[in-house]
Motif scaffolding. Structure first.
Motif, PDB file in Angstrom:
ATOM      1  N   SER A  43       0.792  -1.164   0.093  1.00 29.50           N
ATOM      2  CA  SER A  43       0.025  -0.052  -0.180  1.00 29.50           C
ATOM      3  C   SER A  43       0.751   1.186  -0.002  1.00 29.50           C
ATOM      4  O   SER A  43       0.487   2.178  -0.877  1.00 29.50           O
ATOM      5  CB  SER A  43      -1.033   0.104   1.251  1.00 29.50           C
ATOM      6  OG  SER A  43      -1.771  -1.086   1.173  1.00 29.50           O
ATOM      7  N   GLN A  85      -7.341   0.374  -0.196  1.00 35.53           N
ATOM      8  CA  GLN A  85      -7.567  -1.122   0.699  1.00 35.53           C
ATOM      9  C   GLN A  85      -9.001  -0.889   1.316  1.00 35.53           C
ATOM     10  O   GLN A  85      -9.620  -1.667   1.423  1.00 35.53           O
ATOM     11  CB  GLN A  85      -6.322  -1.134   1.352  1.00 35.53           C
ATOM     12  CG  GLN A  85      -6.216  -2.321   2.026  1.00 35.53           C
ATOM     13  CD  GLN A  85      -5.041  -2.908   2.744  1.00 35.53           C
ATOM     14  OE1 GLN A  85      -3.958  -2.048   2.574  1.00 35.53           O
ATOM     15  NE2 GLN A  85      -4.872  -3.663   3.522  1.00 35.53           N
ATOM     16  N   ASP A 176      -5.918  -1.260  -5.020  1.00 34.73           N
ATOM     17  CA  ASP A 176      -5.206  -2.091  -3.557  1.00 34.73           C
ATOM     18  C   ASP A 176      -6.407  -2.891  -3.123  1.00 34.73           C
ATOM     19  O   ASP A 176      -6.978  -2.428  -2.408  1.00 34.73           O
ATOM     20  CB  ASP A 176      -4.886  -0.657  -2.762  1.00 34.73           C
ATOM     21  CG  ASP A 176      -4.041  -1.172  -1.558  1.00 34.73           C
ATOM     22  OD1 ASP A 176      -3.863  -2.490  -1.308  1.00 34.73           O
ATOM     23  OD2 ASP A 176      -3.487  -0.308  -0.852  1.00 34.73           O
ATOM     24  N   GLU A 177      -5.895  -4.252  -3.183  1.00 33.31           N
ATOM     25  CA  GLU A 177      -6.628  -5.467  -2.767  1.00 33.31           C
ATOM     26  C   GLU A 177      -8.112  -5.111  -3.220  1.00 33.31           C
ATOM     27  O   GLU A 177      -9.206  -5.199  -2.373  1.00 33.31           O
ATOM     28  CB  GLU A 177      -6.639  -5.332  -1.390  1.00 33.31           C
ATOM     29  CG  GLU A 177      -5.189  -5.544  -0.778  1.00 33.31           C
ATOM     30  CD  GLU A 177      -4.947  -6.138   0.440  1.00 33.31           C
ATOM     31  OE1 GLU A 177      -5.791  -6.775   1.178  1.00 33.31           O
ATOM     32  OE2 GLU A 177      -3.622  -6.134   1.111  1.00 33.31           O
TER      33      GLU A 177
HETATM   34 MG   LIG Z   1      -1.918  -2.772   2.315  1.00 40.16          MG
END
Ligand SMILES: [Mg+2]
Ligand SMILES: Nc1ncnc2c1ncn2[C@@H]1O[C@H](COP(=O)(O)OP(=O)(O)O)[C@@H](O)[C@H]1O
Lengths: 257, 315, 289
Positions: A43, A85, A176-177
């Motif tokens: 991140s 995220q 991010d994810e």
């Molecule tokens: Mg992360």
């Protein structure tokens, strides 16, 4: 020439090295996966590219232009968009408004027109609304378009964030994810979406993801981070068999579920 | 006629009818309602839309008042030019105060605005040759097209017109891309910046616009009052403005208007409480954030939503 | 001349430091900046004044009693006004503290009147000789009392359960909560402790001028300036920042302008915010996303 080229990125937080000397690149229309155990610095790296954090050392070239030293909105306007995220949405307003806010920077009348609601301001609003409507249509968000984001399910919120990023007509998306907290079926759809973004819109993607099936099926190349350092880089097949990667993942047994 | 337009039409009609049957004092109170409501609009923009707090708006108010008074008395320019000058001077200072706001948020900013207002008050007090210092400054009655308005009856309508103009501007702003970008920054600065919306530019616009509105209000107030002295622009005034805006409702033009009524009428209603008055204002403010965070206007919204209408507070 | 100005500046600064500690304490524990802190201190000081006048207890006892008096004011205030706003946006709490400012400020005027009253001092203004410089005993006393408070605070944070819980909560509220720290209790402790400290600062200022309902406002402004100078999230930073402010203020008033000596704090606030918003002693850390 690569679209995005990171070289020697380093950043630490009060003494803790979050990234040290990370270099890799993302080519035009390429999907690059970024994996690594929790706290590896994935991140943080995305934050450096989208310029929420400023790397202490290193350079980030985008289309041959240096990003380090620019402001966050400048970087966004150059064609880099991202998701977060932990979701950063405009929660109190509708899905439609979220998406409009993603593209509004391209539709600016002068401040005086805005105050006096002059025809130019109205024209800008019409165009932005039309583009928003088109995105909503294309992503199938019609049913929820006028619902406030905070009332949506987690999965839908993630889609809204993706839609908002897309509204910026990015050349590069940082995800991010995107599949975190999803079931296998939903994860597969995320992988499809990611590939479609590239195939249909020619967007390059830097994808951070824990779900190995998503990463392995979607990515052209994979970069592995551990403790802020790049420990491996290669095709999915190469990464799967890399001893360094296996070691990093076996060392930590809590986060590759 | 769509319901929203109808509501606005009715409100304007009522406002226009209010002075009838009142005396001089009533006109004066109504004039103050309009003047305070303009400050309410300015805080609607700054706090409601921008999420930037200010406890120093008396500073901008003072700048507007003194600027207009000086332009009219010393330079001999017409009343409306003075009012505009008041707005512009305050607006420029607003942009200046925004500069620290670019690097910090929330609490720090409140402290900076507080310091700013004290600084302005001190400056006006010390700079005697220009502002009259301790003695203060006499300000002529407002005049339009060469005729002086002796009664506050006529002045009230001028103020009402200016209030409506400012409310229209604030409303346009709330609908506009610039205004919505500002609100986006309030909701999530990180997300907004990643959408290409620059925070510095919007914070400066919010401050300058808000200060401009407040400056105009201060200028109009100077001509209503007829005499300026620095005590008028104390911390208490800043805090009253903030309370009024919160109690009226920070998120809509209607809230600003209700706030104006609150600030002008509460002292009349609470007069018999004498020294305890200000304590009551404080208690009301606290109760308001606790139990009615949307302000008085949100009561109207509750009624409207019972009737199945969109709340006024949303753009 | 200069050594005296520096020492009395340090004394002033340590008064600001106590108030700044209160501000930072509450801010760290609950994310609220309490604009009413100075006024709460003033009310506490008036309560002590009444106690002194009615009971004739020795001043030292009153100084000790100031701690529970302040604590009580803080606790009650937290319960009544802040607790209901715990889950509201932070701006609401900020506005509520402005409401508190009005309540305490005007409440004091209403109850105790608007005329200044004389408040006796624990220390004499006579000069004593220290290292060749003649400094007022008063200044030394003030610095001494402040030092004592800081020492007690240090012990509290290092060695008591409540103190450690508070430190944990100020670092990461959610994580602390998961580890079983009671956030409501932390907020209550912070308000009680902070107000107790601030009343001590009130008792130290009151004898320097006269006691009236306006007394703490200028102190609050300087405490803000000092706390911002120190980064607003560091207790040590706040103390150092306030000492710096106190000394500069004294020199400024003596050599440049006495009438702007209260607004100069504003200049410092602005300068720091523009040049180094994270304060002189701490590093800025970006918000984690
Ligand atoms: Mg992360
Ligand atoms: N804003 C920040 N402040 C302090 N530490 C941070 C911040 N952002 C990240 N870190 C630290 O940097 C390290 C890497 O974090 P992160 O990039 O979030 O890891 P990942 O996304 O790979 O799980 C962690 O130790 C984290 O605590």
């Amino acid at each position: 020439m690569a679209l995005l080229e990171l070289s020697g990125i380093s950043l630490s937080f009060s003494g803790l090295r979050a990234l040290s000397d990370v270099s890799f690149s993302v080519a035009e229309s390429q999907i690059v996966g970024l994996i690594g155990p929790n706290g590896a610095g994935k991140s943080t790296l995305i934050n450096c590219v989208s310029h929420l954090y400023r790397p202490e050392r290193g350079s980030i070239l985008f289309n041959g232009q240096e990003l380090v030293g620019r402001s966050t909105p400048e970087v966004a306007a150059m064609g880099i968009r991202r998701t977060f995220q932990n979701l950063e949405l405009f929660r109190e307003v509708s899905v439609r408004e979220n998406i409009t806010l993603g593209l509004v920077y391209r539709y600016r009348a002068g401040i005086l027109s805005d105050f006096l609601n002059l025809p130019s301001a109205r024209a800008m609003r019409r165009e932005a609304n039309a583009e928003t409507a088109a995105i909503i249509e294309r992503l199938g968000l019609n049913d929820v378009a006028d619902v406030r984001v905070c009332e949506l399910s987690y999965g839908l919120q993630k889609s809204v964030e993706m839609a908002r990023a897309l509204a910026g007509r990015p050349k590069l998306m940082l995800l991010d994810e995107p599949a975190a907290g999803m079931n296998p079926e939903e994860s597969r759809r995320v992988a499809d979406t990611v590939r479609r973004l590239r195939d249909e819109n020619g967007i390059s993607i830097l994808l951070v993801e824990h779900d190995m099936r998503v990463v392995m099926s979607a990515c052209d190349r994979i970069v592995v981070l551990d403790h802020g350092e790049k420990i491996a880089e290669g095709t999915p097949a190469e990464i799967r068999n890399s001893p360094a990667v296996i070691k990093a993942y076996l060392g930590e047994d809590d986060d590759h579920a | 006629m769509p319901p929203r337009k109808l509501v606005i039409f009715l409100v304007v009609a009522v406002l226009a009818a209010l002075p009838f049957g009142l005396g001089n004092y009533g006109y004066y109170i109504l004039a103050s309602v309009m003047i305070y409501a303009m400050v309410g609009l300015s805080l609607n923009i700054l706090i409601g839309m921008g999420g930037q707090i200010s406890i120093g708006h008396a500073g901008f108010w003072a700048l507007g008042a003194y600027a207009s008074a000086i332009v009219v008395t010393k330079a001999g320019l017409p009343f409306l030019v003075g009012v505009l000058a008041g707005g512009v001077v305050a607006g420029l200072f607003g942009a200046l105060v925004a500069l620290p706001a670019l690097r910090v948020q929330g609490h720090y900013l409140a402290i900076a605005t507080l310091g700013f207002a004290l600084f302005v008050q001190q400056m006006l007090f010390e700079w005697e040759s220009f502002t009259g210092g301790r003695q203060g400054l006499f300000v002529p009655r407002p005049s339009l097209f060469g005729t002086e308005m002796q009664s506050d009856f006529g002045y009230y309508y001028v103020l009402l017109a200016i209030f409506l103009l400012l409310a229209w501007i604030a409303h346009n702003f709330a609908k506009s891309h610039t205004g919505r970008s500002l609100m986006a920054l309030r909701m999530s600065a990180v997300a907004a910046e990643c959408c290409g919306i620059p925070r510095p530019k919007h914070v400066i616009i919010a401050f300058a616009t808000s200060a401009f509105f407040t400056g105009v209000s201060g200028a109009l107030f100077a001509h209503l009052l007829g005499h300026l002295s620095t005590e008028t622009f104390s911390l208490a005034a800043s805090l009253s403005f903030l309370s009024m805006a919160v109690i009226g409702g920070l998120h809509s033009r209607g809230g600003a208007l209700l706030g104006g009524f609150y600030l002008a009428l509460a002292p009349e209603v609470l007069r018999e409480f004498k020294d305890a008055q200000m304590v009551i204002y404080g208690v009301l403010l606290i109760l308001c954030v606790q139990f009615l965070p949307g302000g008085l206007i949100s009561i109207v919204d509750v009624v409207r939503s019972r009737l199945g209408r969109k709340p006024l507070g949303t753009p | 001349m200069i050594p005296q100005l520096v020492v009395s500046g340090l004394a002033l600064g340590s008064i600001y430091a106590l108030l700044a500690l209160s501000l930072v304490l509450i801010n760290k524990a609950t994310d609220v900046v309490n604009f009413a802190q100075g006024e709460m201190a003033m009310v506490g000081t008036f309560v002590c004044f009444t106690l002194l006048a009615r009971t004739g207890l020795p001043l030292v006892i009153i100084l000790v009693l100031a701690v529970p008096i302040g604590g009580l004011i803080g606790i009650v205030t937290e319960r009544v006004t802040m607790r209901p706003l715990q889950s509201a946006p932070p701006i609401n709490s900020l506005i509520a503290t402005i409401g508190l400012w009005m309540v305490f400020h005007h409440g004091a005027g209403w109850i105790w009147g608007y005329d200044p009253v004389r408040f006796p001092s624990l220390f004499s203004p006579n000069p004593v000789n220290i290292l060749g410089a003649r400094v007022a005993e008063n200044s030394l006393g003030i610095v001494g009392v402040s030092f004592l408070v800081v020492a007690v605070l240090y012990v509290f944070f290092e060695y008591t359960r409540a103190g450690i819980a508070m430190r944990a909560a100020s670092m990461n509220r959610r994580a602390a909560q998961l580890m079983g720290v009671n956030i409501g209790r932390v907020s209550l402790t912070a308000w009680g402790l902070a107000t107790a400290i601030s009343v001590v600062s009130g008792l130290l200022v009151a004898p320097l001028t006269f006691l009236d309902f306006d007394i703490m406002f200028a102190v609050l402004l300087k405490a803000f300036a000092g706390a911002i100078l120190g980064g607003f999230n560091s207790l040590v930073g706040a103390v150092v920042g306030c000492l710096v402010i106190g000394v500069i203020e004294n020199l400024f008033a003596a050599y440049i302008s006495a009438s702007f000596k209260d607004t100069f704090a504003f200049a410092i606030i602005i300068a720091v915010l523009m040049v180094r918003p994270q304060g002189l002693f701490t590093r800025q850390i970006a918000k984690k996303v």
